[in-house]
Design a protein around this motif. Structure first.
Motif, PDB file in Angstrom:
ATOM      1  N   VAL A  25      -5.631  -5.530  -3.086  1.00 42.03           N
ATOM      2  CA  VAL A  25      -6.697  -6.391  -2.677  1.00 42.03           C
ATOM      3  C   VAL A  25      -6.331  -7.279  -1.430  1.00 42.03           C
ATOM      4  CG1 VAL A  25      -7.669  -6.277  -5.128  1.00 42.03           C
ATOM      5  CG2 VAL A  25      -5.872  -8.258  -4.050  1.00 42.03           C
ATOM      6  N   ASP A  26      -7.442  -7.614  -0.875  1.00 40.15           N
ATOM      7  CA  ASP A  26      -7.288  -8.469   0.397  1.00 40.15           C
ATOM      8  C   ASP A  26      -7.704  -9.946   0.527  1.00 40.15           C
ATOM      9  OD1 ASP A  26      -6.826  -6.334   2.454  1.00 40.15           O
ATOM     10  OD2 ASP A  26      -8.745  -5.609   1.507  1.00 40.15           O
ATOM     11  N   THR A  27      -8.249 -10.673  -0.869  1.00 34.82           N
ATOM     12  CA  THR A  27      -8.593 -11.672  -0.885  1.00 34.82           C
ATOM     13  C   THR A  27      -8.340 -12.318  -2.345  1.00 34.82           C
ATOM     14  OG1 THR A  27     -10.930 -11.271  -1.639  1.00 34.82           O
ATOM     15  CG2 THR A  27     -10.668 -11.381   0.576  1.00 34.82           C
TER      16      THR A  27
ATOM     17  N   PRO B 287       0.679  -1.078  -0.188  1.00 32.69           N
ATOM     18  CA  PRO B 287      -0.058  -0.146   0.165  1.00 32.69           C
ATOM     19  C   PRO B 287       0.760   1.117  -0.010  1.00 32.69           C
ATOM     20  CG  PRO B 287      -0.843  -1.379   1.712  1.00 32.69           C
ATOM     21  CD  PRO B 287       0.617  -2.126   1.307  1.00 32.69           C
ATOM     22  N   GLU B 288       2.066   1.146   0.177  1.00 29.91           N
ATOM     23  CA  GLU B 288       2.947   2.303   0.385  1.00 29.91           C
ATOM     24  C   GLU B 288       3.488   2.627  -1.024  1.00 29.91           C
ATOM     25  OE1 GLU B 288       6.892   2.836   2.966  1.00 29.91           O
ATOM     26  OE2 GLU B 288       5.503   1.411   3.942  1.00 29.91           O
ATOM     27  N   VAL B 289       3.839   1.501  -1.908  1.00 30.73           N
ATOM     28  CA  VAL B 289       4.149   1.760  -3.265  1.00 30.73           C
ATOM     29  C   VAL B 289       3.084   1.925  -4.210  1.00 30.73           C
ATOM     30  CG1 VAL B 289       5.578   0.541  -5.168  1.00 30.73           C
ATOM     31  CG2 VAL B 289       6.146   0.342  -2.511  1.00 30.73           C
ATOM     32  N   VAL B 290       2.044   1.232  -4.089  1.00 28.26           N
ATOM     33  CA  VAL B 290       1.097   1.065  -5.255  1.00 28.26           C
ATOM     34  C   VAL B 290      -0.330   2.023  -4.602  1.00 28.26           C
ATOM     35  CG1 VAL B 290      -0.711  -0.006  -6.467  1.00 28.26           C
ATOM     36  CG2 VAL B 290       1.620  -0.979  -5.963  1.00 28.26           C
ATOM     37  N   LEU B 291      -0.425   3.105  -5.506  1.00 26.30           N
ATOM     38  CA  LEU B 291      -1.578   3.987  -4.963  1.00 26.30           C
ATOM     39  C   LEU B 291      -2.811   3.305  -5.394  1.00 26.30           C
ATOM     40  CD1 LEU B 291      -0.449   7.778  -5.663  1.00 26.30           C
ATOM     41  CD2 LEU B 291      -0.574   6.449  -3.486  1.00 26.30           C
ATOM     42  N   ASP B 292      -3.700   2.708  -4.726  1.00 28.08           N
ATOM     43  CA  ASP B 292      -4.687   1.853  -5.048  1.00 28.08           C
ATOM     44  C   ASP B 292      -5.753   2.898  -5.757  1.00 28.08           C
ATOM     45  OD1 ASP B 292      -6.719  -0.230  -5.130  1.00 28.08           O
ATOM     46  OD2 ASP B 292      -7.592   0.523  -3.267  1.00 28.08           O
ATOM     47  N   GLY B 293      -6.025   2.288  -7.015  1.00 29.43           N
ATOM     48  CA  GLY B 293      -6.946   2.966  -7.886  1.00 29.43           C
ATOM     49  C   GLY B 293      -6.260   3.951  -8.736  1.00 29.43           C
TER      50      GLY B 293
END
Length: 382
Positions: free
Chosen positions: A318-320, A306-312
């Motif tokens: 993702v979590d699952t 989550p620190e490297v990839v900006l979600d969206g």
């Protein structure tokens, strides 16, 4: 190394002039690389790649760098201390090459004056207590278990740098000096706004890296997948035979271990990089390499993801497993230009070099002010 144990020291005097020099003046830096691969490595060798790129950037900033490592040296270091003429790759994990590397480092730095030592090895930091110049070390791997005990026992003899804030949070009790993200030469990665339709998995064949999940998710999403990765160690071969070979269906292609050129071609042509890691990885360099090509990342929310990839924005986090399948289909909506921009802004080589300059200054000046700063969100530095 010569038969009598003396290290070979090569000096290259034909250096490019400094660019954007450090306004506080140049530093004499002793850079200690692991002994396992050349500098830079031809294929696998993530730490050696970081070391090589950092050396080149620091010399461009006007610093004088003495590099200690093995194999060929294609960096712009002012001096090169060659420990092993041929890196002991076949003995990867054996403690003796590490110890020999540390001994060679001690002998070399006894005769070469430096202002700071930056050590990327396991055994080398043990020598920090006996030298006058301060030592900065980068935690390239786990910081829990025995690793935590080791870093704790080193105490204030070293300045400990994290490669992500997630790594710092994994063991907040350690006396961290700061965080500097790993980086790549973004300009060396070809940018493509289009793609060839496949998704890519790139890494080391192990359960931690989740290649079997990448295959299953790609198949469920109806997407072809290409796999490229390291397959040299016995445990990697056993994992491949057990988990990957039975999954080499139509639409699943294994292309072997990719060298620098092949890696760039694969990343640039991919619709997405699938990064389904199964552990708290402190930093996944391949995510940055993908974004540099304009390729979005579909990744599990573990470690530094989550620190490297900006979600969206530069990918989907993702979590699952079910969400992973859905993301492989939905990732086509990510803008390749946003991926490239993120890589340039936060993970380009000059950003990393300036971050380490701050770390060096903190220890050379005798202070630990950076330790008081909380982990940050993006970019290099503390």
């Amino acid at each position: 190394m010569h038969g009598d144990g003396r290290a070979i020291i090569a000096v290259d005097l034909a250096k490019r002039p400094p660019q954007n020099p450090d306004p506080q003046g140049s530093l004499r830096i002793g850079m200690v690389a692991p002994p396992w691969f050349g500098l830079p490595p031809r294929a696998y060798g993530g730490i050696e790649s970081v070391v090589s790129d950092l050396v080149n950037q620091l010399t461009l900033l006007g610093h004088e760098v003495t590099l200690i490592g093995s194999g060929e040296n294609l960096t712009s270091a002012h001096r090169f201390v060659q420990v092993f003429e041929t890196p002991p790759t076949a003995s990867l994990g054996d403690p003796l090459p590490e110890v020999i590397n540390a001994a060679a480092c001690a002998a070399a730095l006894a005769d070469i004056p430096v202002d700071v030592v930056h050590d990327h090895t396991i055994a080398g930091p043990l020598l920090a207590r006996g030298r006058s110049a301060p030592t900065v070390i980068t935690a390239h791997g786990p910081v829990t278990g025995f690793h935590a005990d080791y870093y704790r026992r080193l105490g204030d003899t070293v300045g400990l740098v994290a490669i992500s804030d997630a790594q710092r949070r994994a063991n907040a009790e350690l006396d961290w000096l700061g965080t500097v993200h790993n980086a790549v030469d973004v300009s060396s990665f070809p940018f493509r706004a289009d793609n060839d339709g496949y998704v890519l998995w790139l890494g080391r064949f192990s359960n931690e890296k989740g290649p079997q999940l990448a295959i299953d998710a790609a198949r469920a999403a109806g997407s072809p997948i290409v796999l490229a990765g390291k397959l040299n160690e016995p445990d990697e071969k056993e994992f491949f035979a057990r988990e990957i070979t039975p999954r080499l269906w139509a639409g699943v292609e294994y292309v072997g271990e990719a060298d620098a050129r092949a890696k760039r071609e694969l990343l640039a042509g991919a619709r997405a990089l699938v990064f389904p890691i199964q552990w708290e990885e402190p930093f996944g360099m391949v995510m940055v390499e993908a974004m540099a090509c304009g390729t979005p990342v579909v990744a599990m929310r573990r470690g530094s993801v989550p620190e490297v990839v900006l979600d969206g924005v530069t990918g989907l986090v993702v979590d699952t497993y079910d969400e992973l399948v859905e993301a492989i289909d939905a990732v086509s909506g990510i803008d390749p230009a946003a991926c490239r921009s993120r890589a340039e802004e936060c993970f380009d080589l000059p950003v990393m070099a300036r971050g380490y300059e701050r770390m060096y200054r903190a220890v050379v000046d005798g202070g630990r002010a950076l330790r008081d700063l909380a982990p940050h969100g993006a970019g290099a530095g503390a």
